[in-house]
Design a protein around this motif. Structure first.
Motif, PDB file in Angstrom:
ATOM      1  N   GLU A  23     -21.828 -49.950  64.850  1.00  0.00           N
ATOM      2  CA  GLU A  23     -22.025 -50.758  66.048  1.00  0.00           C
ATOM      3  C   GLU A  23     -22.745 -49.867  67.045  1.00  0.00           C
ATOM      4  O   GLU A  23     -22.296 -48.755  67.326  1.00  0.00           O
ATOM      5  N   ASP A  24     -23.874 -50.331  67.539  1.00  0.00           N
ATOM      6  CA  ASP A  24     -24.573 -49.600  68.590  1.00  0.00           C
ATOM      7  C   ASP A  24     -23.759 -49.784  69.876  1.00  0.00           C
ATOM      8  O   ASP A  24     -23.530 -50.914  70.316  1.00  0.00           O
ATOM      9  N   VAL A  25     -23.300 -48.676  70.445  1.00  0.00           N
ATOM     10  CA  VAL A  25     -22.400 -48.740  71.599  1.00  0.00           C
ATOM     11  C   VAL A  25     -23.073 -49.397  72.802  1.00  0.00           C
ATOM     12  O   VAL A  25     -22.430 -50.139  73.559  1.00  0.00           O
ATOM     13  N   ALA A  26     -24.349 -49.184  72.972  1.00  0.00           N
ATOM     14  CA  ALA A  26     -25.056 -49.736  74.133  1.00  0.00           C
ATOM     15  C   ALA A  26     -25.311 -51.240  73.993  1.00  0.00           C
ATOM     16  O   ALA A  26     -25.095 -52.000  74.933  1.00  0.00           O
ATOM     17  N   SER A  27     -25.764 -51.668  72.822  1.00  0.00           N
ATOM     18  CA  SER A  27     -26.171 -53.063  72.651  1.00  0.00           C
ATOM     19  C   SER A  27     -25.083 -53.944  72.030  1.00  0.00           C
ATOM     20  O   SER A  27     -25.182 -55.164  72.084  1.00  0.00           O
ATOM     21  N   HIS A  28     -24.103 -53.317  71.411  1.00  0.00           N
ATOM     22  CA  HIS A  28     -23.036 -54.022  70.682  1.00  0.00           C
ATOM     23  C   HIS A  28     -23.579 -54.831  69.510  1.00  0.00           C
ATOM     24  O   HIS A  28     -22.993 -55.841  69.120  1.00  0.00           O
ATOM     25  N   LEU A  29     -24.697 -54.366  68.946  1.00  0.00           N
ATOM     26  CA  LEU A  29     -25.236 -54.958  67.729  1.00  0.00           C
ATOM     27  C   LEU A  29     -24.709 -54.172  66.528  1.00  0.00           C
ATOM     28  O   LEU A  29     -24.312 -53.018  66.664  1.00  0.00           O
ATOM     29  N   PHE A  30     -24.760 -54.814  65.333  1.00  0.00           N
ATOM     30  CA  PHE A  30     -24.175 -54.230  64.130  1.00  0.00           C
ATOM     31  C   PHE A  30     -25.204 -54.110  63.012  1.00  0.00           C
ATOM     32  O   PHE A  30     -26.093 -54.950  62.882  1.00  0.00           O
ATOM     33  N   CYS A  31     -25.027 -53.077  62.192  1.00  0.00           N
ATOM     34  CA  CYS A  31     -25.843 -52.913  60.987  1.00  0.00           C
ATOM     35  C   CYS A  31     -24.966 -52.365  59.866  1.00  0.00           C
ATOM     36  O   CYS A  31     -23.883 -51.833  60.105  1.00  0.00           O
ATOM     37  N   VAL A  32     -25.465 -52.497  58.640  1.00  0.00           N
ATOM     38  CA  VAL A  32     -24.840 -51.857  57.484  1.00  0.00           C
ATOM     39  C   VAL A  32     -25.661 -50.622  57.178  1.00  0.00           C
ATOM     40  O   VAL A  32     -26.855 -50.710  56.899  1.00  0.00           O
ATOM     41  N   GLN A  33     -25.034 -49.466  57.260  1.00  0.00           N
ATOM     42  CA  GLN A  33     -25.702 -48.202  56.933  1.00  0.00           C
ATOM     43  C   GLN A  33     -25.770 -48.033  55.415  1.00  0.00           C
ATOM     44  O   GLN A  33     -26.765 -47.597  54.877  1.00  0.00           O
ATOM     45  N   GLU A  60     -30.459 -37.779  58.841  1.00  0.00           N
ATOM     46  CA  GLU A  60     -31.873 -37.794  58.484  1.00  0.00           C
ATOM     47  C   GLU A  60     -32.672 -38.922  59.130  1.00  0.00           C
ATOM     48  O   GLU A  60     -33.839 -38.728  59.479  1.00  0.00           O
ATOM     49  N   VAL A  61     -32.059 -40.098  59.275  1.00  0.00           N
ATOM     50  CA  VAL A  61     -32.799 -41.265  59.760  1.00  0.00           C
ATOM     51  C   VAL A  61     -31.990 -41.965  60.842  1.00  0.00           C
ATOM     52  O   VAL A  61     -30.849 -42.361  60.613  1.00  0.00           O
ATOM     53  N   GLU A  62     -32.591 -42.132  61.985  1.00  0.00           N
ATOM     54  CA  GLU A  62     -31.954 -42.828  63.101  1.00  0.00           C
ATOM     55  C   GLU A  62     -31.560 -44.245  62.662  1.00  0.00           C
ATOM     56  O   GLU A  62     -32.416 -45.021  62.224  1.00  0.00           O
ATOM     57  N   PRO A  63     -30.282 -44.600  62.736  1.00  0.00           N
ATOM     58  CA  PRO A  63     -29.852 -45.936  62.286  1.00  0.00           C
ATOM     59  C   PRO A  63     -30.597 -47.085  62.971  1.00  0.00           C
ATOM     60  O   PRO A  63     -30.872 -48.105  62.334  1.00  0.00           O
ATOM     61  N   MET A  64     -30.933 -46.947  64.232  1.00  0.00           N
ATOM     62  CA  MET A  64     -31.633 -48.016  64.948  1.00  0.00           C
ATOM     63  C   MET A  64     -33.007 -48.271  64.329  1.00  0.00           C
ATOM     64  O   MET A  64     -33.509 -49.390  64.351  1.00  0.00           O
ATOM     65  N   GLU A  65     -33.612 -47.252  63.722  1.00  0.00           N
ATOM     66  CA  GLU A  65     -34.920 -47.393  63.091  1.00  0.00           C
ATOM     67  C   GLU A  65     -34.806 -47.827  61.629  1.00  0.00           C
ATOM     68  O   GLU A  65     -35.695 -48.479  61.107  1.00  0.00           O
ATOM     69  N   ARG A  66     -33.730 -47.467  60.985  1.00  0.00           N
ATOM     70  CA  ARG A  66     -33.569 -47.673  59.548  1.00  0.00           C
ATOM     71  C   ARG A  66     -33.100 -49.080  59.188  1.00  0.00           C
ATOM     72  O   ARG A  66     -33.476 -49.627  58.165  1.00  0.00           O
ATOM     73  N   ARG A  68     -31.593 -53.250  59.932  1.00  0.00           N
ATOM     74  CA  ARG A  68     -31.688 -54.497  60.697  1.00  0.00           C
ATOM     75  C   ARG A  68     -30.364 -54.663  61.436  1.00  0.00           C
ATOM     76  O   ARG A  68     -29.304 -54.371  60.901  1.00  0.00           O
ATOM     77  N   TRP A  69     -30.429 -55.160  62.656  1.00  0.00           N
ATOM     78  CA  TRP A  69     -29.259 -55.260  63.519  1.00  0.00           C
ATOM     79  C   TRP A  69     -28.931 -56.716  63.809  1.00  0.00           C
ATOM     80  O   TRP A  69     -29.831 -57.545  63.934  1.00  0.00           O
ATOM     81  N   PHE A  70     -27.625 -56.995  63.931  1.00  0.00           N
ATOM     82  CA  PHE A  70     -27.150 -58.371  64.066  1.00  0.00           C
ATOM     83  C   PHE A  70     -26.072 -58.463  65.141  1.00  0.00           C
ATOM     84  O   PHE A  70     -25.434 -57.468  65.488  1.00  0.00           O
ATOM     85  N   VAL A  71     -25.840 -59.672  65.610  1.00  0.00           N
ATOM     86  CA  VAL A  71     -24.868 -59.930  66.669  1.00  0.00           C
ATOM     87  C   VAL A  71     -23.440 -59.706  66.182  1.00  0.00           C
ATOM     88  O   VAL A  71     -22.581 -59.271  66.938  1.00  0.00           O
ATOM     89  N   THR A  72     -23.179 -59.995  64.889  1.00  0.00           N
ATOM     90  CA  THR A  72     -21.837 -59.781  64.340  1.00  0.00           C
ATOM     91  C   THR A  72     -21.913 -58.904  63.097  1.00  0.00           C
ATOM     92  O   THR A  72     -22.946 -58.853  62.415  1.00  0.00           O
TER      93      THR A  72
END
Length: 98
Positions: A23-33, A60-66, A68-72
């Motif tokens: 979960e990105d702390v700033a945006s509260h969006l979620f991704c699967v690493q 190695e890779v910034e999660p925000m760049e690697r 796709r991010w979602f609301v839940t």
């Protein structure tokens, strides 16, 4: 900054998948690493190896760049499963053409 979420899904009596999400702390969006698959019998080193890979990928890779991010987190997992299911389907089709 990211918060790690650990989500488990039982596939059947012999298999399970562990979704390692952020979960990105700033945006509260979620991704699967990553998604780690376990099959019985589970080896002694399986979890340790998955943990090592998870940390290496994060560094190695910034999660925000690697990713796709979602609301839940549910949406993130569903998209991850669909993406990898369709990749598997494509590999099978390529193998059939050979």
């Amino acid at each position: 900054m990211y918060r790690e979420l650990s989500i488990w899904k039982r596939i059947d009596a012999e298999r399970a998948v562990h979704f390692r999400c952020f979960e990105d702390v700033a945006s509260h969006l979620f991704c699967v690493q990553s998604a780690d698959f376990y099959v019985l019998p589970v080896t002694v080193n399986a979890r340790r190896e998955f943990d090592r890979q998870f940390v290496e990928l994060f560094i190695e890779v910034e999660p925000m760049e690697r990713s796709r991010w979602f609301v839940t987190v549910d949406q993130a997992i569903a998209a991850h499963e669909e993406e990898f299911f369709s990749m598997g389907r494509d590999v099978v089709e390529q193998e059939k053409k050979k």
